[in-house]
Write a protein that holds these residues in place. Structure first.
Motif, PDB file in Angstrom:
ATOM      1  N   LEU A  13      40.599  37.357  39.932  1.00  8.15           N
ATOM      2  CA  LEU A  13      40.497  37.905  41.287  1.00  8.15           C
ATOM      3  C   LEU A  13      40.520  36.800  42.338  1.00  8.15           C
ATOM      4  CD1 LEU A  13      37.815  40.736  40.998  1.00  8.15           C
ATOM      5  CD2 LEU A  13      40.285  40.970  41.260  1.00  8.15           C
ATOM      6  N   VAL A  16      44.109  35.640  42.654  1.00  8.64           N
ATOM      7  CA  VAL A  16      44.928  36.609  43.392  1.00  8.64           C
ATOM      8  C   VAL A  16      44.614  36.532  44.883  1.00  8.64           C
ATOM      9  CG1 VAL A  16      45.400  39.070  43.751  1.00  8.64           C
ATOM     10  CG2 VAL A  16      45.254  38.159  41.421  1.00  8.64           C
ATOM     11  N   PHE A  55      46.512  46.425  41.578  1.00 11.24           N
ATOM     12  CA  PHE A  55      46.687  45.166  42.305  1.00 11.24           C
ATOM     13  C   PHE A  55      48.021  45.169  43.043  1.00 11.24           C
ATOM     14  CE2 PHE A  55      43.681  43.156  39.152  1.00 11.24           C
ATOM     15  CZ  PHE A  55      42.676  42.918  40.078  1.00 11.24           C
ATOM     16  N   TYR A  59      48.053  44.536  47.032  1.00  7.82           N
ATOM     17  CA  TYR A  59      48.576  43.282  47.567  1.00  7.82           C
ATOM     18  C   TYR A  59      50.090  43.390  47.737  1.00  7.82           C
ATOM     19  CZ  TYR A  59      44.070  41.311  46.201  1.00  7.82           C
ATOM     20  OH  TYR A  59      42.724  41.043  46.069  1.00  7.82           O
TER      21      TYR A  59
END
Length: 109
Positions: A13, A16, A55, A59
């Motif tokens: 995380l 990212v 995700f 994102y």
């Protein structure tokens, strides 16, 4: 076995978030594995793939390519249950190259 280690997950995380904050595109690739392994690990693998899919939704600069089951019955491209041989590597490289080209064209449009 497929499982999510909390320490590794936190590091993932953070990575990212770091990449996203820099505006860099990140590619997550779930590499092909043999069907026998996929069947044995299906519930856990599906949970991980769903997480990666979220995700990708969250994102804008993260692309997720799920190739985990794409070639699962094509035993000739595997060295063992989780590693591609040279021919399999060429196939996956070609697929990913095409996907990245599509991404670049979409950004340029």
């Amino acid at each position: 076995s497929v499982k999510i280690d909390s320490k590794s997950y936190k590091a993932f995380l953070a990575t990212v978030d770091f990449v996203h904050s820099r505006g860099v595109t990140m590619l997550l690739v779930d590499m092909p594995t043999v069907d026998l392994l996929n069947q044995a690990e299906r519930p856990a693998s599906e949970a991980v793939r769903a997480m990666f899919g979220k995700f990708e939704e969250q994102y804008t600069n993260l692309d997720y390519y799920d190739l985990s089951t794409a070639y699962e019955s094509d035993y000739g491209i595997f060295y063992d249950m989780i590693h591609l041989n040279a021919g399999g590597q060429k196939i996956v490289t070609s697929v990913l190259t095409q996907e990245v080209k599509k991404r670049i064209l979409k950004i340029q449009a």
